[in-house]
Design a protein around this motif. Structure first.
Motif, PDB file in Angstrom:
ATOM      1  N   GLY A 205       0.830  -1.199   0.000  1.00 36.46           N
ATOM      2  CA  GLY A 205       0.000   0.000   0.000  1.00 36.46           C
ATOM      3  C   GLY A 205       0.863   1.246   0.000  1.00 36.46           C
ATOM      4  O   GLY A 205       0.413   2.321   0.363  1.00 36.46           O
ATOM      5  N   ILE A 206       2.103   1.078  -0.437  1.00 32.75           N
ATOM      6  CA  ILE A 206       3.040   2.182  -0.289  1.00 32.75           C
ATOM      7  C   ILE A 206       2.850   3.221  -1.385  1.00 32.75           C
ATOM      8  O   ILE A 206       2.704   2.893  -2.555  1.00 32.75           O
ATOM      9  N   GLY A 207       2.809   4.444  -0.968  1.00 30.62           N
ATOM     10  CA  GLY A 207       2.596   5.519  -1.922  1.00 30.62           C
ATOM     11  C   GLY A 207       3.694   6.560  -1.809  1.00 30.62           C
ATOM     12  O   GLY A 207       4.434   6.561  -0.824  1.00 30.62           O
ATOM     13  N   PRO A 208       3.823   7.427  -2.790  1.00 31.00           N
ATOM     14  CA  PRO A 208       3.018   7.410  -4.006  1.00 31.00           C
ATOM     15  C   PRO A 208       3.348   6.200  -4.871  1.00 31.00           C
ATOM     16  O   PRO A 208       4.442   5.664  -4.769  1.00 31.00           O
ATOM     17  N   CYS A 209       2.388   5.798  -5.682  1.00 28.22           N
ATOM     18  CA  CYS A 209       2.621   4.640  -6.530  1.00 28.22           C
ATOM     19  C   CYS A 209       2.297   5.004  -7.969  1.00 28.22           C
ATOM     20  O   CYS A 209       1.588   5.974  -8.223  1.00 28.22           O
ATOM     21  N   ASP A 210       2.844   4.221  -8.870  1.00 28.93           N
ATOM     22  CA  ASP A 210       2.596   4.484 -10.284  1.00 28.93           C
ATOM     23  C   ASP A 210       1.471   3.611 -10.785  1.00 28.93           C
ATOM     24  O   ASP A 210       1.348   2.453 -10.413  1.00 28.93           O
ATOM     25  N   ALA A 211       0.693   4.174 -11.636  1.00 24.22           N
ATOM     26  CA  ALA A 211      -0.389   3.408 -12.236  1.00 24.22           C
ATOM     27  C   ALA A 211      -0.357   3.669 -13.729  1.00 24.22           C
ATOM     28  O   ALA A 211      -0.163   4.808 -14.159  1.00 24.22           O
TER      29      ALA A 211
ATOM     30  N   PRO B  66      -9.976   4.695 -14.347  1.00 25.01           N
ATOM     31  CA  PRO B  66      -9.868   3.987 -13.068  1.00 25.01           C
ATOM     32  C   PRO B  66      -8.929   4.697 -12.104  1.00 25.01           C
ATOM     33  O   PRO B  66      -9.118   4.619 -10.894  1.00 25.01           O
ATOM     34  N   TYR B  67      -7.951   5.395 -12.630  1.00 25.72           N
ATOM     35  CA  TYR B  67      -6.978   5.993 -11.722  1.00 25.72           C
ATOM     36  C   TYR B  67      -7.501   7.252 -11.097  1.00 25.72           C
ATOM     37  O   TYR B  67      -7.269   7.510  -9.923  1.00 25.72           O
ATOM     38  N   GLU B  68      -8.216   8.003 -11.881  1.00 27.45           N
ATOM     39  CA  GLU B  68      -8.904   9.113 -11.241  1.00 27.45           C
ATOM     40  C   GLU B  68      -9.894   8.555 -10.233  1.00 27.45           C
ATOM     41  O   GLU B  68     -10.093   9.091  -9.163  1.00 27.45           O
ATOM     42  N   ASP B  69     -10.504   7.452 -10.631  1.00 27.91           N
ATOM     43  CA  ASP B  69     -11.516   6.887  -9.758  1.00 27.91           C
ATOM     44  C   ASP B  69     -10.950   6.505  -8.403  1.00 27.91           C
ATOM     45  O   ASP B  69     -11.652   6.507  -7.410  1.00 27.91           O
ATOM     46  N   LEU B  70      -9.670   6.150  -8.376  1.00 28.13           N
ATOM     47  CA  LEU B  70      -9.120   5.745  -7.094  1.00 28.13           C
ATOM     48  C   LEU B  70      -8.775   6.922  -6.205  1.00 28.13           C
ATOM     49  O   LEU B  70      -8.651   6.780  -5.009  1.00 28.13           O
TER      50      LEU B  70
ATOM     51  N   GLY C  97      -1.769   4.372 -21.630  1.00 18.37           N
ATOM     52  CA  GLY C  97      -0.376   3.957 -21.522  1.00 18.37           C
ATOM     53  C   GLY C  97       0.503   4.909 -20.726  1.00 18.37           C
ATOM     54  O   GLY C  97       1.638   4.578 -20.396  1.00 18.37           O
ATOM     55  N   THR C  98       0.004   6.075 -20.407  1.00 17.25           N
ATOM     56  CA  THR C  98       0.817   6.993 -19.623  1.00 17.25           C
ATOM     57  C   THR C  98       0.873   6.520 -18.175  1.00 17.25           C
ATOM     58  O   THR C  98      -0.024   5.825 -17.699  1.00 17.25           O
ATOM     59  N   ILE C  99       1.948   6.924 -17.527  1.00 15.48           N
ATOM     60  CA  ILE C  99       2.104   6.559 -16.121  1.00 15.48           C
ATOM     61  C   ILE C  99       1.624   7.705 -15.262  1.00 15.48           C
ATOM     62  O   ILE C  99       2.012   8.853 -15.464  1.00 15.48           O
TER      63      ILE C  99
END
Lengths: 569, 155
Positions: free
Chosen positions: A283-289, A360-364, A294-296
């Motif tokens: 659960g370590i952040g910040p994390c890349d998604a 999904p990443y905004e969603d998180l 395709g952008t990180i």
């Protein structure tokens, strides 16, 4: 010896440095988070309360409920009132403006009777092509009238909200998709009718409990904050209560869910990827998604905290975003992952809303924007052991002569996840209510599972929860969806999180509603020690029932409430 | 059932909230390693201070003590949860910050002593009051805490 002392002092310096470094994980309030820019109100000032919507709601239900013994019920008489639109009713005065004091929530202010509300009769503007309709709860009591528009389209019914408490005040409409296609002609005819009767699924007792829970929980504040509660029967999708405070429910306005979204990621991870509660994720952040294009993208945990690795259960209890980013990436195609399958709801059932999924990443981080009604529907799958019905608010429409014009179709129930996965998810979510972020949602007897959601900016706070009998979603935010006002220093001190007022309202409502309901375990979850059939670990007043297989409750902190149970030998 | 009292919050607490909330959240975070839990614990502490505010000499000290106590109960509840989930592994730390990792493995009283001594820079007498123990115990807690940290790092 000297060396050793130097060594020790060095070590202490390292410890100090670490503590200071880590303390900085909690950022100073900044302009960006909106926290520092809210000028705190002088104590006792700025509590102007606009009792308008509540008075309307009380009046609306007081008549209905006169047969129910109702402690402290302030309003006995029925007063015909118009619930004004939120924007007019609650001036969003600047935060530090001086204003009269109203220290107690309106239902408790017995000295101020409902007459304060304008007791004028409602005179609706005539609407072209519209037909006034009266709405009824399931006991046949009137809920008020509304105009029914757009019959001519043959597809859709739109309620003008000015007179019913079931509709969304800020959007000015509450829609039902009706399968009128084959009956188009009779619907054209329906325009000729005045006085349609619309039978809803609202249960007057549940509705009254909901109104009361919100009124008692809603903090006095002059910044136009709003709470909405929707309760749904998970087996049938019927909405049994839809309440709002201080105005009517904003049940169809989509708002970001924040970390409450994690419960749906959890459900999907368990249903489709066989993830278990004790699987360890980072659960370590910040994390890349990796986003769809395709952008990180970099994702930060709530409050930019670092987090830790831990079991799925721990990560949910901590609301760790980065842990759920990891779960999201289980899917090969992120857009196909998820809750998304089960949550792609807008076409399912009664209530057209502006729910929207983003990436999904905004969603998180901010969470997908979902309406309260849609969140309730999405949650049914956990409470039912994997089944999802359609949402239902209207069951029948009659013409003035009592002739049925339309009947709701039979409830369609889809299996959206396996029983095992639903049960596993319920266990994790029940543990979150026992010891995680949702502890205020505990009920004395019933098992409860749920998840809090809080935006980084404190503009939206959710509690999404369920017992085996009922799904309840509580949202709190600003009454005007165009503005997002951070809910800081509400009621003097608190930052509003999903675990605060929303969870409190959830518990008040559900405690009342469940009073006579049998205590049963979650569907398909018979003997799981993590979701015991009774109310699990004690809340402050609950008797400490050790779950089956555990006994010897011990009060380790001498607060009069045992807090540890030991596994039976 | 949490039930709201009248909406009025005492001046002293509002003032404290404005001036020191972040400091308190940081202490709670050092105790729990979770910022959202920290936020909750601090809020609870404020709520618990409210009925007693008239009798409290130093609101900051009072709320700080409540935060430490809340953090300790939180750890206990976590411990119970772990026992109820017999298959669940304990914390597995993957972080680069060894010292921080080590802190999270510390016994919660030792952790509190370390945070209060080295972060809050409190004298042992005050730590003893907060942890409700004798003065020599504080020294032992700090000493053992440092030892544990070192062991954990050198492991």
């Amino acid at each position: 010896m000297t060396d050793e002392r130097t060594h020790e002092a060095d070590f202490e310096r390292q410890v100090i440095a670490m503590l200071q470094r880590r303390a900085a994980d909690i950022p100073e309030p900044t302009d960006a988070s909106g926290v520092a820019t809210i000028a705190p109100r002088p104590v006792g000032a700025g509590r102007r309360f606009v009792p308008w919507g509540i008075a309307a709601a009380v009046a609306l239900f007081a008549g209905v409920l006169s047969v129910i013994a109702w402690p402290n019920q302030a309003a006995e008489e029925q007063v015909a009132v118009v619930a004004e639109p939120v924007t007019a009713a609650a001036p969003s005065a600047s935060a530090n403006e001086e204003a009269p004091v109203a220290a107690m929530p309106p239902l408790l202010r017995e000295s101020e009777p409902v007459e304060e509300a304008k007791s004028e009769s409602f005179v609706a503007e005539p609407v072209v092509g519209a037909s006034p309709a009266e709405f009824f709860d399931r006991n046949g009591n009137s809920l008020g009238s509304a105009y029914v528009n757009e019959f001519a389209s043959g597809q859709r019914i739109v309620l003008d909200p000015t007179r019913t408490d079931l509709v969304d005040m800020t959007q000015n409409q509450f829609d039902f998709d009706l399968p009128f296609r084959s009956e188009q002609e009779s619907l054209q005819d329906a325009l000729a009718f005045d006085g349609l009767k619309v039978q809803t699924t609202i249960d007057p007792i549940a509705q009254a409990f909901a109104e009361r829970a919100l009124a008692e929980t809603m903090p006095a504040d002059d910044r136009n904050f709003q709470m909405t509660l929707v309760a749904m029967d998970p087996a049938t999708g019927e909405i049994v209560a839809a309440a709002g405070s201080p105005a009517g429910p904003t049940a169809t306005v989509a708002r970001p869910m924040g970390s409450a979204f994690q419960m749906f990621v959890l459900g999907e991870a368990m249903a489709s990827f066989d993830v278990q509660a004790d699987d360890v994720v980072s659960g370590i952040g910040p994390c890349d998604a990796v986003a769809e294009d395709g952008t990180i993208r970099q994702v930060e945990n709530f409050g930019n905290s670092v987090g830790a690795a831990g079991s799925v259960q721990q990560q949910l209890a901590r609301s760790s975003r980065c842990a759920f980013v990891e779960l999201l990436q289980l899917g090969e195609d992120v857009t196909d992952f998820a809750p998304y399958a089960a949550m792609r709801l807008p076409d399912r059932g009664c209530c057209r809303t502006n729910t929207a999924l983003s990436s999904p990443y905004e969603d998180l981080t901010t969470g997908p924007r979902f309406s309260v009604v849609d969140v309730a529907l999405a949650t049914t799958m956990f409470a039912t052991g994997g089944l999802q019905p359609s949402a239902t608010l209207v069951t029948e429409i009659h013409d003035p002569q009592g002739e049925a014009l339309w009947n709701a179709p039979a409830v369609a129930v889809d299996r959206v996840m396996s029983e095992d996965a639903a049960c596993a998810a319920s266990s994790v979510l029940a543990a979150n209510v026992r010891t995680g972020t949702g502890t205020r949602a505990q009920l004395v007897d019933q098992p409860v599972a749920g998840k809090t959601g809080t935006l980084d900016t404190f503009t939206d706070a959710w509690f999404i929860g369920y017992s085996p009998h009922l799904v309840t979603v509580v949202w709190m935010g600003t009454g005007n969806p165009e503005q997002s006002v951070p809910m800081t220093l509400v009621d003097g001190v608190l930052n509003v999180t999903g675990g605060s007022y929303p969870a409190e309202a959830f518990a008040l409502f559900n405690e009342a509603w469940h009073a006579e309901k049998p205590v049963i375990p979650f569907a398909s979850c018979p003997a799981d020690p993590a979701s015991p059939p009774t109310g699990a670990l004690p809340s402050s007043q609950a008797a400490p029932a050790c779950p089956p297989g555990f006994s010897n409750a011990v009060d380790t902190d001498d607060d009069g409430v045992p807090d540890v149970c030991y596994r039976d030998e | 059932m949490p039930k709201r009292a009248a909406a009025q919050w005492p001046d002293a607490l509002v003032q404290l909230y404005r001036d020191r909330r972040t400091d308190l959240v940081r202490i709670a975070y050092l105790m729990t390693s979770s910022s959202s839990v920290a936020e909750e614990l601090v809020q609870e502490a404020f709520v618990s201070a409210r009925p007693h505010i008239d009798k409290i000499r130093s609101p900051y000290a009072y709320v700080r003590t409540a935060v430490i106590n809340n953090a300790r109960s939180w750890h206990r509840r976590q411990e119970v949860e772990r026992r109820l989930q017999p298959n669940e592994p304990g914390y597995v730390m993957l972080e680069a910050d060894e010292m921080w990792d080590a802190l999270q493995h510390l016994d919660v009283r030792r952790r509190a002593a370390i945070v209060l001594r080295f972060y809050e820079q409190l004298p042992d007498s005050e730590i003893a009051e907060i942890l409700e123990c004798e003065l020599p115990t504080v020294r032992t807690l700090v000493f053992r805490g440092l030892q544990d940290l070192r062991k954990e790092i050198e492991r």
